[in-house]
Design a protein around this motif. Structure first.
Motif, mmCIF file in Angstrom:
data_model
loop_
_atom_site.group_PDB
_atom_site.id
_atom_site.type_symbol
_atom_site.label_atom_id
_atom_site.label_comp_id
_atom_site.label_asym_id
_atom_site.label_seq_id
_atom_site.Cartn_x
_atom_site.Cartn_y
_atom_site.Cartn_z
ATOM 1 N N THR A 158 0.831 -1.204 0.000
ATOM 2 C CA THR A 158 0.000 0.000 0.000
ATOM 3 C C THR A 158 0.870 1.260 0.000
ATOM 4 N N VAL A 159 1.948 1.204 -0.750
ATOM 5 C CA VAL A 159 2.816 2.368 -0.913
ATOM 6 C C VAL A 159 2.243 3.230 -2.034
ATOM 7 N N LEU A 160 1.898 4.466 -1.721
ATOM 8 C CA LEU A 160 1.192 5.325 -2.672
ATOM 9 C C LEU A 160 2.016 6.512 -3.154
ATOM 10 N N THR A 161 3.039 6.889 -2.394
ATOM 11 C CA THR A 161 3.803 8.097 -2.723
ATOM 12 C C THR A 161 5.303 7.833 -2.666
ATOM 13 N N VAL A 162 6.051 8.750 -3.261
ATOM 14 C CA VAL A 162 7.507 8.662 -3.219
ATOM 15 C C VAL A 162 7.997 8.816 -1.777
ATOM 16 N N GLU A 163 7.317 9.663 -1.007
ATOM 17 C CA GLU A 163 7.688 9.861 0.393
ATOM 18 C C GLU A 163 7.544 8.557 1.180
ATOM 19 N N GLN A 164 6.460 7.836 0.936
ATOM 20 C CA GLN A 164 6.267 6.545 1.598
ATOM 21 C C GLN A 164 7.314 5.538 1.141
ATOM 22 N N LEU A 165 7.678 5.610 -0.132
ATOM 23 C CA LEU A 165 8.706 4.714 -0.666
ATOM 24 C C LEU A 165 10.016 4.899 0.090
ATOM 25 N N HIS A 166 10.378 6.141 0.318
ATOM 26 C CA HIS A 166 11.607 6.428 1.060
ATOM 27 C C HIS A 166 11.482 6.027 2.529
ATOM 28 N N GLY B 167 -1.326 0.651 -7.595
ATOM 29 C CA GLY B 167 -1.326 1.159 -8.966
ATOM 30 C C GLY B 167 0.012 1.824 -9.230
ATOM 31 N N LEU B 168 0.089 2.591 -10.318
ATOM 32 C CA LEU B 168 1.356 3.247 -10.644
ATOM 33 C C LEU B 168 1.091 4.604 -11.268
ATOM 34 N N THR B 169 1.637 5.650 -10.646
ATOM 35 C CA THR B 169 1.600 6.986 -11.225
ATOM 36 C C THR B 169 2.971 7.286 -11.820
ATOM 37 N N GLN B 170 3.036 8.266 -12.699
ATOM 38 C CA GLN B 170 4.322 8.610 -13.294
ATOM 39 C C GLN B 170 5.283 9.135 -12.239
ATOM 40 N N LYS B 171 4.750 9.869 -11.262
ATOM 41 C CA LYS B 171 5.594 10.405 -10.194
ATOM 42 C C LYS B 171 6.215 9.281 -9.375
ATOM 43 N N LEU B 172 5.415 8.251 -9.061
ATOM 44 C CA LEU B 172 5.942 7.123 -8.296
ATOM 45 C C LEU B 172 6.941 6.330 -9.129
ATOM 46 N N ALA B 173 6.641 6.145 -10.412
ATOM 47 C CA ALA B 173 7.564 5.427 -11.295
ATOM 48 C C ALA B 173 8.903 6.138 -11.379
ATOM 49 N N SER C 227 7.889 2.492 -18.361
ATOM 50 C CA SER C 227 8.635 3.076 -17.239
ATOM 51 C C SER C 227 9.729 2.150 -16.725
ATOM 52 N N GLY C 228 9.889 0.996 -17.378
ATOM 53 C CA GLY C 228 10.994 0.110 -17.027
ATOM 54 C C GLY C 228 10.644 -1.071 -16.152
ATOM 55 N N PHE C 229 9.349 -1.272 -15.866
ATOM 56 C CA PHE C 229 8.936 -2.366 -14.986
ATOM 57 C C PHE C 229 8.471 -3.577 -15.800
ATOM 58 N N THR C 230 9.039 -4.744 -15.493
ATOM 59 C CA THR C 230 8.640 -5.973 -16.183
ATOM 60 C C THR C 230 7.998 -6.987 -15.244
ATOM 61 N N PHE C 231 8.070 -6.722 -13.935
ATOM 62 C CA PHE C 231 7.426 -7.576 -12.937
ATOM 63 C C PHE C 231 6.380 -6.721 -12.237
ATOM 64 N N LEU C 232 5.111 -7.117 -12.371
ATOM 65 C CA LEU C 232 4.008 -6.277 -11.928
ATOM 66 C C LEU C 232 3.053 -7.021 -11.006
ATOM 67 N N LYS C 233 2.408 -6.272 -10.153
ATOM 68 C CA LYS C 233 1.320 -6.800 -9.344
ATOM 69 C C LYS C 233 0.036 -6.664 -10.165
ATOM 70 N N PHE C 234 -0.732 -7.733 -10.305
ATOM 71 C CA PHE C 234 -2.021 -7.659 -10.987
ATOM 72 C C PHE C 234 -3.079 -7.522 -9.902
ATOM 73 N N PHE C 235 -3.676 -6.323 -9.821
ATOM 74 C CA PHE C 235 -4.566 -6.005 -8.703
ATOM 75 C C PHE C 235 -5.703 -5.095 -9.153
ATOM 76 N N PRO C 236 -6.909 -5.337 -8.629
ATOM 77 C CA PRO C 236 -7.343 -6.459 -7.785
ATOM 78 C C PRO C 236 -7.633 -7.677 -8.662
#
Length: 213
Positions: A73-81, A95-101, A127-136
């Motif tokens: 449930t990581v939604l933002t870059v701040e949470q990622l850090h 999901g994936l936003t351009q900012k998070l990517a 955006s360079g991702f080849t392994f993805l979560k399929f949700f829901p």
């Protein structure tokens, strides 16, 4: 942007299930995580859905070095850090936003972004991702949807999550583009309430025996 294999894939060679965890106390987090790892499920997704989530990530990462602790449930870059600093080795987003990517590039933590459609999968690939979560997973079309995506997007690998139990998991794992599944069935709420760590370990052992494609 070049598409690099996800480092997370290497850790999933013999792990068919990533438990999706919602902890309400650090003590429960430690006991449940210990039971899951002992049962053969070392990759743990601790979701940021409770006030103790970051503390739980930090405690589990420190107490169980043999575990691969992730944050969900990581939604933002701040949470990622924040989860990286707490000791998480990977992060999962619904999901994936351009900012998070963009923020995930060079962040020092692997991101497993969520997608639900072909367009979202293509955007993640760009955006360079080849392994993805399929949700829901179940709500977004389930096994038939992933079968359909395999033809045009065979280079993508998925971890379907959402509405999956041990029976459904076997159907997903039989697909060539599914690496693992995410699920919370291995940690029933009543087992946690009763502090029945042995039951959770048995469920983890059962899940760890699932065969992949």
């Amino acid at each position: 942007m070049p598409n690099q294999p996800s480092p997370l894939l290497e850790r999933l060679v013999n792990v068919p299930v990533i438990p999706v965890l919602e902890y309400h106390s650090v003590d429960d987090a430690l006991h449940v995580s210990e039971a899951l790892v002992a049962g053969g499920l070392p990759l743990l997704e601790i979701t940021l859905r409770t006030p103790v989530a970051l503390e739980a990530i930090q405690a589990v990462a420190k107490a169980l070095p043999q575990a691969v602790v992730g944050a969900g449930t990581v939604l933002t870059v701040e949470q990622l850090h924040a989860v990286r600093d707490a000791g998480a080795q990977f992060a999962v987003s619904p999901g994936l936003t351009q900012k998070l990517a963009d923020g995930a590039q060079g962040a020092g933590i692997t991101l497993l972004p969520g997608v639900a459609t072909a367009s979202e999968a293509m955007a993640a690939l760009e955006s360079g991702f080849t392994f993805l979560k399929f949700f829901p997973a179940e709500a977004a079309g389930g096994v038939p949807m992933l079968k359909s995506l395999y033809g045009p997007l065979a280079q993508l690998k998925f971890c379907p999550t959402g509405g999956i139990d041990i029976v459904k998991a076997q159907h997903y794992l039989a697909l060539p583009n599914v690496v693992c599944v995410g699920g919370s069935w291995v940690v029933p709420k009543d087992a946690v309430a009763a502090k029945d760590w042995g039951r959770i370990r048995k469920l983890a052992e059962e899940a760890a025996r699932l065969c992949k494609g």
